[in-house]
Design an enzyme around this catalytic site. Structure first.
Site, PDB file in Angstrom:
ATOM      1  N   LYS A 183      11.062   2.727  -0.971  1.00 22.67           N
ATOM      2  CA  LYS A 183      11.026   4.167  -1.215  1.00 22.67           C
ATOM      3  C   LYS A 183      11.134   4.483  -2.708  1.00 22.67           C
ATOM      4  O   LYS A 183      11.819   3.791  -3.452  1.00 22.67           O
ATOM      5  CB  LYS A 183      12.192   4.858  -0.481  1.00 22.67           C
ATOM      6  CG  LYS A 183      12.136   4.753   1.030  1.00 22.67           C
ATOM      7  CD  LYS A 183      10.891   5.340   1.609  1.00 22.67           C
ATOM      8  CE  LYS A 183      11.048   6.604   2.408  1.00 22.67           C
ATOM      9  NZ  LYS A 183      12.136   6.878   3.239  1.00 22.67           N
ATOM     10  N   GLU A 214       0.848  -1.202   0.000  1.00 19.88           N
ATOM     11  CA  GLU A 214       0.000   0.000   0.000  1.00 19.88           C
ATOM     12  C   GLU A 214       0.876   1.242   0.000  1.00 19.88           C
ATOM     13  O   GLU A 214       2.040   1.184   0.385  1.00 19.88           O
ATOM     14  CB  GLU A 214      -0.886  -0.008   1.253  1.00 19.88           C
ATOM     15  CG  GLU A 214      -0.069   0.201   2.520  1.00 19.88           C
ATOM     16  CD  GLU A 214      -0.804  -0.159   3.804  1.00 19.88           C
ATOM     17  OE1 GLU A 214      -1.455  -1.210   3.838  1.00 19.88           O
ATOM     18  OE2 GLU A 214      -0.700   0.624   4.756  1.00 19.88           O
ATOM     19  N   ASP A 224       2.917  10.469   3.045  1.00 21.61           N
ATOM     20  CA  ASP A 224       3.920  11.397   3.567  1.00 21.61           C
ATOM     21  C   ASP A 224       3.240  12.434   4.450  1.00 21.61           C
ATOM     22  O   ASP A 224       2.940  13.542   4.012  1.00 21.61           O
ATOM     23  CB  ASP A 224       4.649  12.058   2.389  1.00 21.61           C
ATOM     24  CG  ASP A 224       5.939  12.708   2.841  1.00 21.61           C
ATOM     25  OD1 ASP A 224       6.341  12.488   4.000  1.00 21.61           O
ATOM     26  OD2 ASP A 224       6.542  13.432   2.030  1.00 21.61           O
ATOM     27  N   TYR A 262      -3.946   2.847   9.117  1.00 21.92           N
ATOM     28  CA  TYR A 262      -3.244   1.725   8.517  1.00 21.92           C
ATOM     29  C   TYR A 262      -2.593   0.767   9.519  1.00 21.92           C
ATOM     30  O   TYR A 262      -1.985  -0.218   9.143  1.00 21.92           O
ATOM     31  CB  TYR A 262      -2.189   2.203   7.517  1.00 21.92           C
ATOM     32  CG  TYR A 262      -1.211   3.204   8.073  1.00 21.92           C
ATOM     33  CD1 TYR A 262      -0.337   2.874   9.087  1.00 21.92           C
ATOM     34  CD2 TYR A 262      -1.161   4.504   7.562  1.00 21.92           C
ATOM     35  CE1 TYR A 262       0.555   3.782   9.606  1.00 21.92           C
ATOM     36  CE2 TYR A 262      -0.271   5.434   8.076  1.00 21.92           C
ATOM     37  CZ  TYR A 262       0.585   5.061   9.102  1.00 21.92           C
ATOM     38  OH  TYR A 262       1.460   5.974   9.615  1.00 21.92           O
ATOM     39  N   CYS A 271      42.155  21.681  12.731  1.00 27.63           N
ATOM     40  CA  CYS A 271      40.751  21.836  13.099  1.00 27.63           C
ATOM     41  C   CYS A 271      40.360  23.304  12.985  1.00 27.63           C
ATOM     42  O   CYS A 271      41.042  24.166  13.541  1.00 27.63           O
ATOM     43  CB  CYS A 271      40.558  21.336  14.532  1.00 27.63           C
ATOM     44  SG  CYS A 271      38.965  21.784  15.229  1.00 27.63           S
ATOM     45  N   CYS A 323      39.928  15.918  14.441  1.00 26.49           N
ATOM     46  CA  CYS A 323      40.660  16.899  15.222  1.00 26.49           C
ATOM     47  C   CYS A 323      41.278  16.161  16.399  1.00 26.49           C
ATOM     48  O   CYS A 323      40.622  15.345  17.046  1.00 26.49           O
ATOM     49  CB  CYS A 323      39.681  17.966  15.713  1.00 26.49           C
ATOM     50  SG  CYS A 323      40.242  18.858  17.156  1.00 26.49           S
ATOM     51  N   CYS A 367      39.133  20.803  22.555  1.00 24.58           N
ATOM     52  CA  CYS A 367      38.514  21.443  21.394  1.00 24.58           C
ATOM     53  C   CYS A 367      37.083  21.813  21.774  1.00 24.58           C
ATOM     54  O   CYS A 367      36.265  20.940  22.082  1.00 24.58           O
ATOM     55  CB  CYS A 367      38.503  20.505  20.192  1.00 24.58           C
ATOM     56  SG  CYS A 367      37.537  21.150  18.815  1.00 24.58           S
ATOM     57  N   LYS A 421       2.863   4.572   0.891  1.00 19.95           N
ATOM     58  CA  LYS A 421       3.397   5.151   2.125  1.00 19.95           C
ATOM     59  C   LYS A 421       3.049   6.637   2.108  1.00 19.95           C
ATOM     60  O   LYS A 421       3.535   7.388   1.273  1.00 19.95           O
ATOM     61  CB  LYS A 421       4.904   4.959   2.198  1.00 19.95           C
ATOM     62  CG  LYS A 421       5.506   5.506   3.478  1.00 19.95           C
ATOM     63  CD  LYS A 421       6.947   5.048   3.617  1.00 19.95           C
ATOM     64  CE  LYS A 421       7.534   5.470   4.947  1.00 19.95           C
ATOM     65  NZ  LYS A 421       7.571   6.904   5.152  1.00 19.95           N
ATOM     66  N   CYS A 474      39.608  24.664  16.828  1.00 15.38           N
ATOM     67  CA  CYS A 474      40.619  24.832  17.887  1.00 15.38           C
ATOM     68  C   CYS A 474      42.039  24.910  17.353  1.00 15.38           C
ATOM     69  O   CYS A 474      42.968  25.170  18.101  1.00 15.38           O
ATOM     70  CB  CYS A 474      40.497  23.716  18.918  1.00 15.38           C
ATOM     71  SG  CYS A 474      41.084  22.122  18.321  1.00 15.38           S
TER      72      CYS A 474
HETATM   73  S1  IVH Z   1       2.898   0.903   8.887  1.00 11.17           S
HETATM   74  C1  IVH Z   1       4.987  -0.845  12.631  1.00 11.17           C
HETATM   75  N1  IVH Z   1       1.834   1.937   6.745  1.00 11.17           N
HETATM   76  O1  IVH Z   1       5.921   5.698   7.754  1.00 11.17           O
HETATM   77  C2  IVH Z   1       4.985   0.079  11.495  1.00 11.17           C
HETATM   78  N2  IVH Z   1       3.347   3.279   7.999  1.00 11.17           N
HETATM   79  O2  IVH Z   1       8.806   5.407   8.053  1.00 11.17           O
HETATM   80  C3  IVH Z   1       3.705   0.796  11.362  1.00 11.17           C
HETATM   81  N3  IVH Z   1       3.635   5.525   7.104  1.00 11.17           N
HETATM   82  O3  IVH Z   1       6.049   5.852  11.233  1.00 11.17           O
HETATM   83  C4  IVH Z   1       3.695   1.672  10.213  1.00 11.17           C
HETATM   84  N4  IVH Z   1       2.251   5.317   5.412  1.00 11.17           N
HETATM   85  O4  IVH Z   1       4.255   7.213  10.016  1.00 11.17           O
HETATM   86  C5  IVH Z   1       2.667   2.130   7.765  1.00 11.17           C
HETATM   87  N5  IVH Z   1       0.775   2.730   4.858  1.00 11.17           N
HETATM   88  C6  IVH Z   1       1.604   2.925   5.866  1.00 11.17           C
HETATM   89  C7  IVH Z   1       2.271   4.146   6.072  1.00 11.17           C
HETATM   90  C8  IVH Z   1       3.161   4.279   7.141  1.00 11.17           C
HETATM   91  C9  IVH Z   1       3.087   6.138   6.061  1.00 11.17           C
HETATM   92  C10 IVH Z   1       4.626   6.157   8.002  1.00 11.17           C
HETATM   93  C11 IVH Z   1       4.418   5.947   9.473  1.00 11.17           C
HETATM   94  C12 IVH Z   1       5.698   5.369   9.981  1.00 11.17           C
HETATM   95  C13 IVH Z   1       6.647   5.789   8.938  1.00 11.17           C
HETATM   96  C14 IVH Z   1       7.847   4.896   8.891  1.00 11.17           C
END
Ligand code: IVH
Length: 700
Positions: A323, A125, A129, A235, A417, A440, A446, A127, A420
């Site tokens: 990512k 799914e 932002d 989620y 450095c 350094c 320092c 991610k 210092c």
């Molecule tokens: S699962 C145990 N699902 O990404 C892990 N996280 O880099 C639970 N995030 O802290 C997270 N979309 O804030 C999950 N579909 C998604 C997400 C997601 C964004 C974020 C979340 C997490 C961060 C990790």
């Protein structure tokens, strides 16, 4: 040729106005990244340089001071004003995959861990932002809403979360207690409208939807939050009194039934190829989605598998974030600044013409080290391609050589450095080559090293002293008030008799001073692992600090242990031998501790510190299990689970898992084809058992 930022007395009024506007946006974005997201994009020194430049320009052009000027933001960051509440279940982060190979490794790792031959089903799914939040429902009523904070402790923003229409105030037919977790975000269209309104009102525009969401969520006045177009995708979950489903997919279906928005693009996949195909599909749709995403999250669907897989350090083994590639931009490199860190490492930082990279204004990029500058032949005045990926510090990818000025000269890395003046050297590494890091040699003499170590000591993950941040440490150090960690704990006593009282300092009032002293007093009994981590000993990160804490028990125990270690000749005898037997402790750590305790000034500083503090010992994980406190060793091939899983389970029951057999070993678990360890254990009269006997003992 150096195109350093223009000297302030040479700026025209319109140049000054433009730069002040830019600095206001930039500093606000860094504030948000640092205080709200726990993900600073620049070093503290670089941040301070920005603020200083802002102040200096304002001094020269007082008539140009903006309403939203960073210099007007007084007092503690907002976050300090929200009550801190521990999470019932830690809020984890996710490990990252950057290419197909990483995804294949992730899937293979899981099959290996679970010892499965058949394919494992995953969900994939987007991610989102935004900012994660945890919503606690008791008997169907929304009772507590927290930010992620540092994962262990969040900030209470219930009122603000209540204003988000995607967040139901009551849910029906849910478990007695359930914490719903997800992402608060701002849709792209809503963000654009909000920024137009902000600008029309003469108020500050936000750099990107994420910052806008962060700024909106952390308002003290929830009416302001209510007026901002925030949204929420559910989620994940935290504490649940009774699991109402047995798969990730099942949980998401329930979330939807309870009235939450769930992302409409999840897919179930059971091969690496299927995961990657879905990733590519989502990437193609990225620009047309009305919310920012920065990757795709893969999760093991079955919850019993999730449970077995558990987590390593701060991320679950059962999920990963794949990512999207980094975003790039071209800009001018105006200068190369050398920063000096806690361990004396000289880090070159590129000072850039500010440029927007995927929604974030970037004006600094790390150049890593001398070799990196030489390899890429990076010179002052060059036009460079920079990139940023998520919360990673921006990097210089390459130089556009055909844009290089004829007059440019290779960059000469300093031999001393810059802070210092001590010699800066590259140590010889184990193979006789030279270490990439130039350090350094000034040690604590320092100022940069001394200050950075103090900042680390008080930082959030270490002693966590509220009200004593980087800025205060710098000021106190400069004025001679705090030169070593122990000085922090004698501040109050000295303040009583001192001439210039803390409360008369700029930025301090009687209340903030008494709060500071209270926070310092609380820190006297900070947990031992954090204390040890705060000492900033090389190779002693949070995990290692935890292992050491368990081994030594108390602060005094650590002091004695370190001295014994330093006095020993051999690497693997006496005190070192028992220590090395701990899973996760290696020669590097032993050597680092020996080096630390061989320096008189370290021993003296630690002694002085321990006269002021009494760190709290670590609680036993589980004292009611039959293996709590027992030293156990696994050997041979296990059939029911992998060695890793067995170790994790044993540790969770309070056992100390060791890698080698000694007279101190309590139990040796011998799998199939056990060899020399089993022989040694029998010779030493150590209790040995089979895998099945072990499982019976721990009741599994
Ligand atoms: S699962 C145990 N699902 O990404 C892990 N996280 O880099 C639970 N995030 O802290 C997270 N979309 O804030 C999950 N579909 C998604 C997400 C997601 C964004 C974020 C979340 C997490 C961060 C990790």
């Amino acid at each position: 040729m150096s195109i350093a930022p223009k000297a302030i007395d040479k700026l025209t009024a319109s140049e000054a106005a433009a730069e002040l506007a830019r600095l206001a946006t930039q500093i606000a974005a860094h504030d948000a990244a640092y205080h709200l997201d726990d993900a600073p994009e620049i070093s503290d020194a670089a941040y301070d340089a920005l603020s200083q430049r802002n102040d200096a320009i304002e001094q020269q052009f007082p008539e140009l001071v903006r309403d939203d000027s960073p210099s007007k933001k007084v007092g503690a960051p907002l976050s300090e004003k929200f009550a801190k509440v521990p999470h019932f279940v830690r809020m984890l982060s996710l490990g990252n995959a950057f290419n197909d190979g990483d995804v294949a490794d992730f899937v293979a790792r899981i099959s290996r861990f679970l010892k499965l031959d058949e394919p494992v089903l995953f969900t994939a799914e987007p991610k989102i932002d935004g900012l994660s939040a945890s919503l606690r429902y008791e008997k169907g009523k929304f009772v507590l809403g927290l930010t992620r904070g540092d994962g262990a402790v969040g900030e209470n923003i219930t009122e603000n979360l209540m204003t988000i229409s995607d967040i139901p105030h009551t849910i029906k037919n849910a478990p007695d207690v359930i914490e719903i977790r997800g992402e608060v975000y701002m849709a792209k269209a809503a963000f654009a409208t909000l920024n137009q309104t902000q600008e029309a009102k003469g108020e500050q525009a936000f750099a990107n939807p994420r910052n806008a969401a962060a700024g909106s969520l952390r308002q003290l006045d929830s009416k302001i939050t209510a007026a901002r177009p925030l949204a929420f995708f559910a989620y994940a979950w935290g504490e649940v009194s009774h699991m109402p489903a047995d798969t990730q997919t099942g949980m998401m279906a329930l979330f939807k039934k309870w009235g939450f928005q769930v992302n409409p693009l999840p897919e179930q996949c059971d091969t690496v190829e299927a995961l990657i195909l879905h990733y590519e599909r989502i990437e193609q749709r990225r620009a047309s989605l009305d919310y920012d995403i920065d990757g795709v999250v893969y999760k093991v669907d079955r919850l019993d598998y999730q449970e077995r897989l558990g987590f390593v350090s701060r991320a679950p083994r059962w999920a990963i974030a794949h990512k999207f590639p980094a975003e790039q931009a071209t800009t001018i490199l105006n200068d190369i600044e050398i920063q000096v860190g806690r361990t004396g490492a000289l880090t070159p930082v590129a000072k850039l013409d500010p440029v927007n990279v995927g929604g974030v204004v970037v004006s600094n990029a790390t150049l890593h080290n001398q070799d990196e500058i030489e390899r890429k032949d990076i010179r002052i005045g060059d036009t460079v391609v920079i990139q940023r990926a998520g919360d990673v510090i921006p990097q210089v990818v390459r130089v556009l050589i055909d844009k290089r000025l004829k007059t440019s000269k290779p960059f000469v890395f300093p031999k001393v450095c810059p802070v210092c003046g001590s010699a800066a050297v590259r140590a010889e590494d184990e193979k006789g080559g030279s270490d990439v890091v130039c350090r350094c040699t000034g040690g604590l003499s320092c100022p940069a090293q001394a200050v950075e170590r103090l900042k680390h000591f008080v930082s959030r993950r270490a002693m966590d002293i509220d009200g004593l941040g980087a800025k205060q440490i710098e000021a106190f150090y400069e004025d001679g008030l705090v030169k070593s960690p122990a000085d922090i704990f004698t501040l109050q006593k000295r303040d009583k008799t001192g001439l210039k009282k803390l409360k008369d300092r700029e930025g301090f009032g009687s209340l903030s001073v008494s709060n500071l002293f209270a926070a310092i007093d609380t820190a006297r009994s900070q947990k031992l692992p954090r204390f040890l981590f705060g000492l900033g000993i090389r190779h002693v990160g949070e995990t290692t600090a935890g292992l050491i804490a368990r081994h030594v028990g108390t602060g005094e125990g650590f002091f004695e242990f370190g001295q014994t270690l330093a006095a020993e000749e051999e690497a693997a005898t006496g005190a070192a031998a028992d220590f090395l037997a701990i899973d996760g402790i290696g020669e590097t750590v032993v050597t680092a501790l020996r080096e630390f305790f061989s320096e008189t000034h370290n021993v003296e500083a630690l002694r002085a510190l321990l006269d002021q503090v009494d760190p709290a010992p670590v609680a036993e994980v589980k004292s009611d299990s039959p293996v709590a406190g027992k030293i156990v060793v696994f050997t041979g091939t296990l059939t029911q689970m992998t060695r890793d899983e067995a170790k994790v389970r044993a540790a969770a029951l309070g056992a100390k898992v060791s890698g080698s057999v000694s007279a101190k070993t309590d139990i040796l678990i011998a799998g199939e084809k056990a060899g020399s360890k089993l022989k040694k254990a029998t010779e030493l009269g150590v209790t040995t058992m089979t895998e099945a006997e072990w499982l019976e003992l721990i009741g599994s």
